[in-house]
Design a protein around this motif. Structure first.
Motif, PDB file in Angstrom:
ATOM      1  N   LEU A   1       9.884  32.225 -21.356  1.00 46.40           N
ATOM      2  CA  LEU A   1      10.835  32.998 -21.038  1.00 46.40           C
ATOM      3  C   LEU A   1      10.575  34.405 -21.458  1.00 46.40           C
ATOM      4  O   LEU A   1      10.743  35.506 -20.741  1.00 46.40           O
ATOM      5  N   HIS A   2      10.015  34.552 -22.777  1.00 42.41           N
ATOM      6  CA  HIS A   2       9.831  35.695 -23.514  1.00 42.41           C
ATOM      7  C   HIS A   2       8.596  36.368 -22.728  1.00 42.41           C
ATOM      8  O   HIS A   2       8.665  37.928 -22.611  1.00 42.41           O
ATOM      9  N   LYS A   3       7.602  35.933 -22.317  1.00 39.37           N
ATOM     10  CA  LYS A   3       6.542  36.377 -21.566  1.00 39.37           C
ATOM     11  C   LYS A   3       7.119  37.023 -20.243  1.00 39.37           C
ATOM     12  O   LYS A   3       6.506  37.872 -19.643  1.00 39.37           O
ATOM     13  N   GLN A   4       8.070  36.266 -19.685  1.00 36.12           N
ATOM     14  CA  GLN A   4       8.877  36.884 -18.369  1.00 36.12           C
ATOM     15  C   GLN A   4       9.682  38.204 -18.608  1.00 36.12           C
ATOM     16  O   GLN A   4      10.334  38.761 -17.730  1.00 36.12           O
ATOM     17  N   GLY A   5       9.952  38.510 -20.275  1.00 34.25           N
ATOM     18  CA  GLY A   5      10.452  39.775 -20.427  1.00 34.25           C
ATOM     19  C   GLY A   5      12.059  39.338 -20.543  1.00 34.25           C
ATOM     20  O   GLY A   5      12.746  40.113 -20.665  1.00 34.25           O
ATOM     21  N   VAL A   6      12.388  38.244 -20.842  1.00 30.82           N
ATOM     22  CA  VAL A   6      13.818  37.736 -20.945  1.00 30.82           C
ATOM     23  C   VAL A   6      14.149  38.081 -22.364  1.00 30.82           C
ATOM     24  O   VAL A   6      13.469  37.852 -23.305  1.00 30.82           O
ATOM     25  N   LYS A   7      15.384  38.497 -22.637  1.00 30.87           N
ATOM     26  CA  LYS A   7      16.059  38.937 -23.858  1.00 30.87           C
ATOM     27  C   LYS A   7      17.323  38.228 -24.384  1.00 30.87           C
ATOM     28  O   LYS A   7      17.603  38.171 -25.266  1.00 30.87           O
ATOM     29  N   CYS A   8      17.509  37.484 -23.361  1.00 27.74           N
ATOM     30  CA  CYS A   8      18.791  36.496 -23.601  1.00 27.74           C
ATOM     31  C   CYS A   8      18.768  35.429 -22.551  1.00 27.74           C
ATOM     32  O   CYS A   8      18.277  35.373 -21.778  1.00 27.74           O
ATOM     33  N   ILE A   9      19.253  34.377 -23.333  1.00 23.76           N
ATOM     34  CA  ILE A   9      19.224  32.922 -22.651  1.00 23.76           C
ATOM     35  C   ILE A   9      20.598  32.590 -22.526  1.00 23.76           C
ATOM     36  O   ILE A   9      21.202  32.495 -23.502  1.00 23.76           O
ATOM     37  N   VAL A  10      21.015  32.039 -21.343  1.00 20.12           N
ATOM     38  CA  VAL A  10      22.513  31.406 -21.363  1.00 20.12           C
ATOM     39  C   VAL A  10      22.383  30.005 -20.901  1.00 20.12           C
ATOM     40  O   VAL A  10      21.612  29.601 -19.843  1.00 20.12           O
ATOM     41  N   ALA A  11      23.053  28.911 -21.578  1.00 18.87           N
ATOM     42  CA  ALA A  11      22.875  27.679 -21.308  1.00 18.87           C
ATOM     43  C   ALA A  11      24.318  27.060 -21.830  1.00 18.87           C
ATOM     44  O   ALA A  11      25.108  27.763 -22.507  1.00 18.87           O
ATOM     45  N   GLY A  12      24.462  25.797 -21.240  1.00 25.09           N
ATOM     46  CA  GLY A  12      25.391  25.027 -21.483  1.00 25.09           C
ATOM     47  C   GLY A  12      25.626  24.629 -23.040  1.00 25.09           C
ATOM     48  O   GLY A  12      26.149  24.598 -23.821  1.00 25.09           O
ATOM     49  N   GLY A  13      23.971  24.341 -23.544  1.00 23.86           N
ATOM     50  CA  GLY A  13      23.866  23.879 -24.915  1.00 23.86           C
ATOM     51  C   GLY A  13      22.410  23.827 -25.283  1.00 23.86           C
ATOM     52  O   GLY A  13      21.502  23.742 -24.253  1.00 23.86           O
ATOM     53  N   MET A  14      22.040  23.720 -26.322  1.00 27.69           N
ATOM     54  CA  MET A  14      20.586  23.836 -26.762  1.00 27.69           C
ATOM     55  C   MET A  14      20.636  23.428 -28.218  1.00 27.69           C
ATOM     56  O   MET A  14      21.698  23.696 -29.005  1.00 27.69           O
ATOM     57  N   GLY A  15      19.694  22.511 -28.683  1.00 26.80           N
ATOM     58  CA  GLY A  15      19.746  22.161 -30.156  1.00 26.80           C
ATOM     59  C   GLY A  15      19.306  23.221 -31.060  1.00 26.80           C
ATOM     60  O   GLY A  15      18.802  24.341 -30.470  1.00 26.80           O
ATOM     61  N   MET A  16      19.369  22.905 -32.223  1.00 29.60           N
ATOM     62  CA  MET A  16      19.364  24.115 -33.324  1.00 29.60           C
ATOM     63  C   MET A  16      17.857  24.474 -33.437  1.00 29.60           C
ATOM     64  O   MET A  16      17.381  25.683 -33.707  1.00 29.60           O
ATOM     65  N   ARG A  17      16.746  23.501 -33.330  1.00 28.26           N
ATOM     66  CA  ARG A  17      15.352  23.661 -33.398  1.00 28.26           C
ATOM     67  C   ARG A  17      15.148  24.898 -32.021  1.00 28.26           C
ATOM     68  O   ARG A  17      14.518  25.951 -32.158  1.00 28.26           O
ATOM     69  N   ALA A  18      15.620  24.663 -30.671  1.00 32.79           N
ATOM     70  CA  ALA A  18      15.328  25.416 -29.648  1.00 32.79           C
ATOM     71  C   ALA A  18      15.842  26.928 -30.167  1.00 32.79           C
ATOM     72  O   ALA A  18      15.412  28.129 -29.866  1.00 32.79           O
ATOM     73  N   THR A  19      17.056  26.886 -30.566  1.00 32.80           N
ATOM     74  CA  THR A  19      17.950  28.250 -30.997  1.00 32.80           C
ATOM     75  C   THR A  19      17.122  28.887 -31.830  1.00 32.80           C
ATOM     76  O   THR A  19      16.997  30.211 -31.849  1.00 32.80           O
ATOM     77  N   GLY A  20      16.247  28.050 -32.779  1.00 34.71           N
ATOM     78  CA  GLY A  20      15.477  28.686 -33.759  1.00 34.71           C
ATOM     79  C   GLY A  20      14.323  29.563 -33.287  1.00 34.71           C
ATOM     80  O   GLY A  20      13.644  30.549 -33.611  1.00 34.71           O
ATOM     81  N   PHE A  21      13.607  28.844 -32.072  1.00 33.92           N
ATOM     82  CA  PHE A  21      12.443  29.558 -31.546  1.00 33.92           C
ATOM     83  C   PHE A  21      12.996  30.659 -30.760  1.00 33.92           C
ATOM     84  O   PHE A  21      12.201  31.790 -30.848  1.00 33.92           O
ATOM     85  N   PHE A  22      14.046  30.619 -30.174  1.00 37.12           N
ATOM     86  CA  PHE A  22      14.517  32.049 -29.559  1.00 37.12           C
ATOM     87  C   PHE A  22      14.745  33.042 -30.644  1.00 37.12           C
ATOM     88  O   PHE A  22      14.372  33.921 -30.138  1.00 37.12           O
ATOM     89  N   GLU A  23      15.232  32.944 -31.690  1.00 37.23           N
ATOM     90  CA  GLU A  23      15.872  33.786 -32.793  1.00 37.23           C
ATOM     91  C   GLU A  23      14.534  34.441 -33.303  1.00 37.23           C
ATOM     92  O   GLU A  23      14.566  35.498 -33.241  1.00 37.23           O
ATOM     93  N   GLU A  24      13.281  33.476 -33.362  1.00 36.72           N
ATOM     94  CA  GLU A  24      11.837  33.939 -33.968  1.00 36.72           C
ATOM     95  C   GLU A  24      11.398  35.035 -33.115  1.00 36.72           C
ATOM     96  O   GLU A  24      10.708  35.921 -33.568  1.00 36.72           O
ATOM     97  N   LEU A  25      11.814  34.921 -31.650  1.00 35.87           N
ATOM     98  CA  LEU A  25      10.943  35.532 -30.825  1.00 35.87           C
ATOM     99  C   LEU A  25      12.092  37.005 -30.371  1.00 35.87           C
ATOM    100  O   LEU A  25      11.778  37.764 -29.460  1.00 35.87           O
ATOM    101  N   GLY A  26      13.257  37.439 -31.230  1.00 33.13           N
ATOM    102  CA  GLY A  26      14.117  38.242 -31.144  1.00 33.13           C
ATOM    103  C   GLY A  26      14.838  37.980 -29.926  1.00 33.13           C
ATOM    104  O   GLY A  26      15.505  39.036 -29.346  1.00 33.13           O
ATOM    105  N   MET A  27      15.086  37.038 -29.337  1.00 25.11           N
ATOM    106  CA  MET A  27      15.953  36.550 -28.129  1.00 25.11           C
ATOM    107  C   MET A  27      17.365  36.091 -28.499  1.00 25.11           C
ATOM    108  O   MET A  27      17.561  35.350 -29.252  1.00 25.11           O
ATOM    109  N   GLN A  28      18.346  36.489 -27.803  1.00 24.58           N
ATOM    110  CA  GLN A  28      19.578  35.906 -28.111  1.00 24.58           C
ATOM    111  C   GLN A  28      19.925  34.736 -27.276  1.00 24.58           C
ATOM    112  O   GLN A  28      19.521  34.623 -26.023  1.00 24.58           O
ATOM    113  N   ALA A  29      20.593  33.721 -27.782  1.00 24.05           N
ATOM    114  CA  ALA A  29      21.090  32.718 -26.974  1.00 24.05           C
ATOM    115  C   ALA A  29      22.527  32.502 -27.132  1.00 24.05           C
ATOM    116  O   ALA A  29      23.270  32.583 -27.974  1.00 24.05           O
TER     117      ALA A  29
END
Length: 136
Positions: A52-80
């Protein structure tokens, strides 16, 4: 801003990594400029955030995600934004108006791995035969 919404049919998927597709929208000056759907490329740890980062996405909207996935998004500067449910069209409308609010993740620990964390523990200190695989 480019935003990805975990999508299952017409609704926000409860777990971002297991959704069939992502609805990707571009919102500029409080207007929907572009909307497209992309297939989920596969549920590998860290892969979807990179994809998603390579697609230019800056924010992900979801019902839920685990802490590990949230961490991956944060590392890329993306908001979850998690804890979101309902129809994707309604979510897009709230995004355009700047009124989308997240909440508690709809994912429970272990839900993304295909198993729950319910474990039967024995608390009988007197030793007896166990039928649920509990060893002393």
């Amino acid at each position: 801003m480019r935003i990805a919404i975990s999508t299952d049919g017409e609704h926000v998927s409860a777990h971002f990594g297991r959704c069939p597709s992502f609805t990707i929208v571009d919102i500029e000056n409080n207007e929907l400029v572009k909307k497209e759907s992309v297939q989920n490329p596969g549920h590998e740890p860290g892969f979807i955030p990179q994809f998603l980062h390579k697609q230019g996405v800056k924010c992900i909207v979801a019902g839920g995600m685990g802490m590990r996935a949230t961490g991956f998004f944060e590392e890329l500067g993306m908001q979850a934004i998690v804890g979101v449910s309902g129809k994707v069209t309604e979510v897009i409308d709230k995004l355009v108006k700047g009124k989308l609010e997240g909440g508690e993740s709809l994912c429970k620990p272990g839900a993304g791995k295909g198993y729950g964390l319910d474990k039967t523990e024995c608390d009988n200190p007197h030793g007896h035969e166990h039928k649920h695989g509990c060893d002393h």
